[in-house]
Write a protein that holds these residues in place. Sequence first.
Motif, PDB file in Angstrom:
ATOM      1  N   UNK A 152       0.824  -1.206   0.000  1.00  0.00           N
ATOM      2  CA  UNK A 152       0.000   0.000   0.000  1.00  0.00           C
ATOM      3  C   UNK A 152       0.859   1.258   0.000  1.00  0.00           C
ATOM      4  N   UNK A 153       1.866   1.293   0.867  1.00  0.00           N
ATOM      5  CA  UNK A 153       2.731   2.470   0.947  1.00  0.00           C
ATOM      6  C   UNK A 153       3.517   2.644  -0.349  1.00  0.00           C
ATOM      7  N   UNK A 154       4.005   1.532  -0.899  1.00  0.00           N
ATOM      8  CA  UNK A 154       4.753   1.590  -2.159  1.00  0.00           C
ATOM      9  C   UNK A 154       3.905   2.194  -3.267  1.00  0.00           C
ATOM     10  N   UNK A 155       2.652   1.782  -3.379  1.00  0.00           N
ATOM     11  CA  UNK A 155       1.769   2.314  -4.422  1.00  0.00           C
ATOM     12  C   UNK A 155       1.581   3.814  -4.250  1.00  0.00           C
ATOM     13  N   UNK A 156       1.426   4.249  -3.010  1.00  0.00           N
ATOM     14  CA  UNK A 156       1.270   5.680  -2.739  1.00  0.00           C
ATOM     15  C   UNK A 156       2.529   6.453  -3.121  1.00  0.00           C
ATOM     16  N   UNK A 157       3.700   5.900  -2.801  1.00  0.00           N
ATOM     17  CA  UNK A 157       4.942   6.613  -3.106  1.00  0.00           C
ATOM     18  C   UNK A 157       5.148   6.753  -4.613  1.00  0.00           C
ATOM     19  N   UNK A 158       4.762   5.745  -5.358  1.00  0.00           N
ATOM     20  CA  UNK A 158       4.831   5.840  -6.823  1.00  0.00           C
ATOM     21  C   UNK A 158       3.913   6.968  -7.307  1.00  0.00           C
ATOM     22  N   UNK A 159       2.724   7.067  -6.701  1.00  0.00           N
ATOM     23  CA  UNK A 159       1.807   8.154  -7.053  1.00  0.00           C
ATOM     24  C   UNK A 159       2.397   9.519  -6.722  1.00  0.00           C
ATOM     25  N   UNK A 160       3.019   9.622  -5.550  1.00  0.00           N
ATOM     26  CA  UNK A 160       3.585  10.911  -5.140  1.00  0.00           C
ATOM     27  C   UNK A 160       4.689  11.353  -6.101  1.00  0.00           C
ATOM     28  N   UNK A 161       5.523  10.415  -6.481  1.00  0.00           N
ATOM     29  CA  UNK A 161       6.620  10.742  -7.392  1.00  0.00           C
ATOM     30  C   UNK A 161       6.072  11.142  -8.764  1.00  0.00           C
ATOM     31  N   UNK A 162       5.062  10.431  -9.229  1.00  0.00           N
ATOM     32  CA  UNK A 162       4.451  10.761 -10.525  1.00  0.00           C
ATOM     33  C   UNK A 162       3.854  12.170 -10.486  1.00  0.00           C
ATOM     34  N   UNK A 163       3.198  12.499  -9.406  1.00  0.00           N
ATOM     35  CA  UNK A 163       2.595  13.832  -9.242  1.00  0.00           C
ATOM     36  C   UNK A 163       3.657  14.922  -9.307  1.00  0.00           C
ATOM     37  N   UNK A 164       4.780  14.713  -8.642  1.00  0.00           N
ATOM     38  CA  UNK A 164       5.860  15.708  -8.670  1.00  0.00           C
ATOM     39  C   UNK A 164       6.401  15.896 -10.085  1.00  0.00           C
ATOM     40  N   UNK A 165       6.639  14.800 -10.796  1.00  0.00           N
ATOM     41  CA  UNK A 165       7.119  14.883 -12.176  1.00  0.00           C
ATOM     42  C   UNK A 165       6.140  15.674 -13.047  1.00  0.00           C
ATOM     43  N   UNK A 166       4.870  15.310 -12.966  1.00  0.00           N
ATOM     44  CA  UNK A 166       3.875  15.923 -13.844  1.00  0.00           C
ATOM     45  C   UNK A 166       3.738  17.423 -13.573  1.00  0.00           C
ATOM     46  N   UNK A 167       3.652  17.805 -12.306  1.00  0.00           N
ATOM     47  CA  UNK A 167       3.462  19.219 -11.973  1.00  0.00           C
ATOM     48  C   UNK A 167       4.710  20.040 -12.282  1.00  0.00           C
ATOM     49  N   UNK A 168       5.887  19.498 -12.036  1.00  0.00           N
ATOM     50  CA  UNK A 168       7.105  20.241 -12.343  1.00  0.00           C
ATOM     51  C   UNK A 168       7.292  20.406 -13.849  1.00  0.00           C
ATOM     52  N   UNK A 169       6.931  19.396 -14.615  1.00  0.00           N
ATOM     53  CA  UNK A 169       7.012  19.532 -16.078  1.00  0.00           C
ATOM     54  C   UNK A 169       6.050  20.611 -16.571  1.00  0.00           C
ATOM     55  N   UNK A 170       4.884  20.674 -15.982  1.00  0.00           N
ATOM     56  CA  UNK A 170       3.924  21.720 -16.358  1.00  0.00           C
ATOM     57  C   UNK A 170       4.492  23.106 -16.032  1.00  0.00           C
TER      58      UNK A 170
END
Length: 261
Positions: A152-170
Amino acid sequence: MLTAKSLFQEIIDNDESFQLFCSIAASGEAQGGWENGRIAALVAPGMRELAPKISRHGADEEKHGRIFNALMKKRGLEPVPVPPETDYTMLLERRGIGLAHDKLRRDEPLTERDVIVYLSHSRVTEQRAADQMGLLVRYFGDHPELGKAIHMIDNDEVNHLAYCHEELLRLNDEGHGRLIQRTLRESALAEIQVYRDVSLAVMGHMGRILRWPRAKAAVLAAGIHGVYAYERAAGWHRMVGLRMPERLDALGGPATPAPAF
């Protein structure tokens, strides 16, 4: 043979070392939850669309703290005080990485620059968290006591990292690339030093609890220094690159509730 798996197995098999490990993890997640909650409340007026995602980020981290506390409770253990030298979040703040707690305690709106600094810092620390959880899933994903929580925690951390990538690219496309790259580099170089120091401190405490012989402790310390040398020379680059993630809008919607453990 001394391996990452055998080392962690020793830690989780002993109640006192498991208690310290979970206490450190729960404390760090709780701090992260508070920070994200305050950032969501104070986010720059022109960036309010980010507030729900920042709130979701914080809610996930608070959930992780509850999970680590639940794992201790299941063994009849209570949280113990976290030694200051193992407090990853506090040590990063002392180095000026991320947003200072004093700033977050004030009821003053953050600036656009503040939010970019927060996202850049998070991209670095979430890379570390995702790497660590990926390792735990690899070794203990089917563990009867820990497996469900780790996944569960691993899945959340993957989501958090994806969110950072997407928002910073924007934000990069909006013209903030220079600030983002400078902040990512500063954060990564500071983070690898703090991670080394915290790793040495944690292993020192675990060694005393588990009565590791000096030779074993020396080998582990040498390994930690070796990882730092690699990251200082080249490994930090993995923490500053940006790429569009497979999971888009990863923090859209409400946080996933934690099941009972």
